[in-house]
Design a protein around this motif. Structure first.
Motif, mmCIF file in Angstrom:
data_model
loop_
_atom_site.group_PDB
_atom_site.id
_atom_site.type_symbol
_atom_site.label_atom_id
_atom_site.label_comp_id
_atom_site.label_asym_id
_atom_site.label_seq_id
_atom_site.Cartn_x
_atom_site.Cartn_y
_atom_site.Cartn_z
ATOM 1 N N VAL A 1 0.852 -1.187 0.000
ATOM 2 C CA VAL A 1 0.000 0.000 0.000
ATOM 3 C C VAL A 1 0.889 1.238 0.000
ATOM 4 O O VAL A 1 1.824 1.349 0.794
ATOM 5 N N GLN A 2 0.571 2.154 -0.887
ATOM 6 C CA GLN A 2 1.309 3.419 -0.950
ATOM 7 C C GLN A 2 0.367 4.558 -0.550
ATOM 8 O O GLN A 2 -0.813 4.548 -0.905
ATOM 9 N N LEU A 3 0.916 5.503 0.180
ATOM 10 C CA LEU A 3 0.127 6.624 0.673
ATOM 11 C C LEU A 3 0.779 7.931 0.247
ATOM 12 O O LEU A 3 2.013 8.060 0.314
ATOM 13 N N GLN A 4 -0.045 8.885 -0.144
ATOM 14 C CA GLN A 4 0.455 10.191 -0.570
ATOM 15 C C GLN A 4 -0.358 11.265 0.123
ATOM 16 O O GLN A 4 -1.542 11.445 -0.178
ATOM 17 N N ALA A 5 0.273 11.974 1.048
ATOM 18 C CA ALA A 5 -0.403 13.050 1.775
ATOM 19 C C ALA A 5 -0.217 14.382 1.064
ATOM 20 O O ALA A 5 0.821 14.614 0.438
ATOM 21 N N SER A 29 -6.623 -4.538 1.763
ATOM 22 C CA SER A 29 -6.129 -5.046 3.042
ATOM 23 C C SER A 29 -6.272 -4.043 4.181
ATOM 24 O O SER A 29 -6.053 -4.369 5.336
ATOM 25 N N ILE A 30 -6.665 -2.810 3.852
ATOM 26 C CA ILE A 30 -6.742 -1.764 4.869
ATOM 27 C C ILE A 30 -7.956 -1.952 5.765
ATOM 28 O O ILE A 30 -9.072 -2.119 5.281
ATOM 29 N N GLN A 31 -7.728 -1.925 7.079
ATOM 30 C CA GLN A 31 -8.813 -1.998 8.058
ATOM 31 C C GLN A 31 -9.140 -0.613 8.619
ATOM 32 O O GLN A 31 -10.299 -0.285 8.832
ATOM 33 N N HIS A 32 -8.120 0.159 8.881
ATOM 34 C CA HIS A 32 -8.353 1.531 9.308
ATOM 35 C C HIS A 32 -7.185 2.408 8.909
ATOM 36 O O HIS A 32 -6.106 1.899 8.575
ATOM 37 N N MET A 33 -7.428 3.698 8.890
ATOM 38 C CA MET A 33 -6.396 4.675 8.530
ATOM 39 C C MET A 33 -6.362 5.765 9.585
ATOM 40 O O MET A 33 -7.314 5.942 10.356
ATOM 41 N N GLY A 34 -5.265 6.505 9.603
ATOM 42 C CA GLY A 34 -5.147 7.536 10.610
ATOM 43 C C GLY A 34 -4.218 8.651 10.214
ATOM 44 O O GLY A 34 -3.501 8.558 9.210
ATOM 45 N N TRP A 35 -4.262 9.706 11.002
ATOM 46 C CA TRP A 35 -3.348 10.831 10.884
ATOM 47 C C TRP A 35 -2.540 10.943 12.173
ATOM 48 O O TRP A 35 -3.092 10.835 13.270
ATOM 49 N N PHE A 36 -1.272 11.164 11.995
ATOM 50 C CA PHE A 36 -0.373 11.444 13.095
ATOM 51 C C PHE A 36 0.280 12.792 12.825
ATOM 52 O O PHE A 36 0.263 13.282 11.697
ATOM 53 N N GLU A 45 2.575 11.987 17.502
ATOM 54 C CA GLU A 45 1.380 11.654 18.250
ATOM 55 C C GLU A 45 0.221 11.332 17.314
ATOM 56 O O GLU A 45 0.105 11.866 16.208
ATOM 57 N N PHE A 46 -0.636 10.447 17.783
ATOM 58 C CA PHE A 46 -1.855 10.095 17.071
ATOM 59 C C PHE A 46 -2.811 11.280 17.106
ATOM 60 O O PHE A 46 -2.985 11.910 18.153
ATOM 61 N N VAL A 47 -3.426 11.595 15.966
ATOM 62 C CA VAL A 47 -4.375 12.698 15.879
ATOM 63 C C VAL A 47 -5.799 12.169 15.704
ATOM 64 O O VAL A 47 -6.697 12.550 16.446
ATOM 65 N N ALA A 48 -5.993 11.315 14.714
ATOM 66 C CA ALA A 48 -7.337 10.821 14.421
ATOM 67 C C ALA A 48 -7.242 9.548 13.600
ATOM 68 O O ALA A 48 -6.265 9.338 12.882
ATOM 69 N N GLY A 49 -8.279 8.717 13.718
ATOM 70 C CA GLY A 49 -8.329 7.495 12.947
ATOM 71 C C GLY A 49 -9.741 7.220 12.471
ATOM 72 O O GLY A 49 -10.710 7.717 13.069
ATOM 73 N N VAL A 50 -9.861 6.430 11.408
ATOM 74 C CA VAL A 50 -11.172 6.084 10.857
ATOM 75 C C VAL A 50 -11.150 4.648 10.351
ATOM 76 O O VAL A 50 -10.187 4.214 9.711
ATOM 77 N N ARG A 51 -12.183 3.901 10.720
ATOM 78 C CA ARG A 51 -12.322 2.531 10.229
ATOM 79 C C ARG A 51 -12.729 2.569 8.757
ATOM 80 O O ARG A 51 -13.616 3.336 8.370
ATOM 81 N N TRP A 52 -12.092 1.751 7.939
ATOM 82 C CA TRP A 52 -12.371 1.777 6.520
ATOM 83 C C TRP A 52 -13.797 1.282 6.237
ATOM 84 O O TRP A 52 -14.457 1.781 5.338
ATOM 85 N N CYS A 95 -0.061 10.557 7.140
ATOM 86 C CA CYS A 95 -1.174 9.616 7.063
ATOM 87 C C CYS A 95 -0.626 8.194 7.113
ATOM 88 O O CYS A 95 0.527 7.953 6.722
ATOM 89 N N ALA A 96 -1.445 7.300 7.618
ATOM 90 C CA ALA A 96 -1.008 5.926 7.801
ATOM 91 C C ALA A 96 -2.182 4.979 7.596
ATOM 92 O O ALA A 96 -3.338 5.362 7.765
ATOM 93 N N ALA A 97 -1.859 3.736 7.254
ATOM 94 C CA ALA A 97 -2.879 2.717 7.021
ATOM 95 C C ALA A 97 -2.520 1.457 7.796
ATOM 96 O O ALA A 97 -1.343 1.128 7.944
ATOM 97 N N SER A 98 -3.560 0.783 8.262
ATOM 98 C CA SER A 98 -3.348 -0.410 9.078
ATOM 99 C C SER A 98 -4.118 -1.597 8.516
ATOM 100 O O SER A 98 -5.242 -1.453 8.051
ATOM 101 N N ARG A 99 -3.518 -2.777 8.640
ATOM 102 C CA ARG A 99 -4.192 -4.007 8.225
ATOM 103 C C ARG A 99 -4.980 -4.632 9.372
ATOM 104 O O ARG A 99 -5.612 -5.680 9.208
ATOM 105 N N GLY A 100 -4.965 -3.941 10.531
ATOM 106 C CA GLY A 100 -5.702 -4.454 11.685
ATOM 107 C C GLY A 100 -4.970 -4.110 12.961
ATOM 108 O O GLY A 100 -3.841 -3.668 12.930
ATOM 109 N N GLY A 101 -5.619 -4.332 14.089
ATOM 110 C CA GLY A 101 -5.012 -3.998 15.366
ATOM 111 C C GLY A 101 -5.635 -2.764 15.969
ATOM 112 O O GLY A 101 -6.729 -2.355 15.594
ATOM 113 N N SER A 102 -4.931 -2.152 16.892
ATOM 114 C CA SER A 102 -5.481 -1.011 17.606
ATOM 115 C C SER A 102 -5.433 0.254 16.758
ATOM 116 O O SER A 102 -4.836 0.290 15.668
ATOM 117 N N TRP A 103 -6.051 1.298 17.273
ATOM 118 C CA TRP A 103 -6.027 2.593 16.597
ATOM 119 C C TRP A 103 -4.614 3.117 16.398
ATOM 120 O O TRP A 103 -4.382 3.995 15.574
#
Length: 119
Positions: A1-5, A29-36, A45-52, A95-103
């Motif tokens: 997965v590639q991300l471009q902010a 494969s993305i479960q949730h994404m977030g901003w740090f 620091e973690f700023v915000a996250g959203v479930r895909w 920006c970041a993307a997760s395949r699962g797990g915590s926020w």
């Protein structure tokens, strides 16, 4: 997965700014994404996250009521609408993307975009 902010810049306190994060690759494969964010001399620091799927969101206390995270599944993009910004919001935002797990656990990261808030 590639991300471009994108979307960073210089704004005055009280103004608004919208950050975007475009994703490509194995986005299924993305479960949730977030901003740090990382301010000079401080830890990231973690700023915000959203479930895909479903769109559940989570915010750090300091931005609640001012920032809104959203995602557009059809366009594989995520946004952070920043309102009533403060000088303490100045940081490089990632920006970041997760395949699962915590926020707070992420597998893929984009490059940062600098947000500078002048007083």
């Amino acid at each position: 997965v590639q991300l471009q902010a994108s979307g960073g810049g210089l704004v005055q306190a009280g103004e608004s700014l919208r950050l975007s994060c475009a994703t490509s690759g194995r986005t299924f494969s993305i479960q949730h994404m977030g901003w740090f964010r990382q301010a000079p001399g401080k830890e990231r620091e973690f700023v915000a996250g959203v479930r895909w799927i479903g769109g559940t969101t989570n915010y750090v206390e300091s931005v609640k009521g001012r920032f809104t995270i959203s995602r557009d599944n059809a366009k594989n993009t995520m946004h952070l609408q920043m309102s009533s910004v403060k000088p303490e919001d100045t940081a490089v935002y990632y920006c970041a993307a997760s395949r699962g797990g915590s926020w707070y656990e992420y597998d893929f990261w984009g490059q940062g975009t600098l947000v500078t808030v002048s007083s």
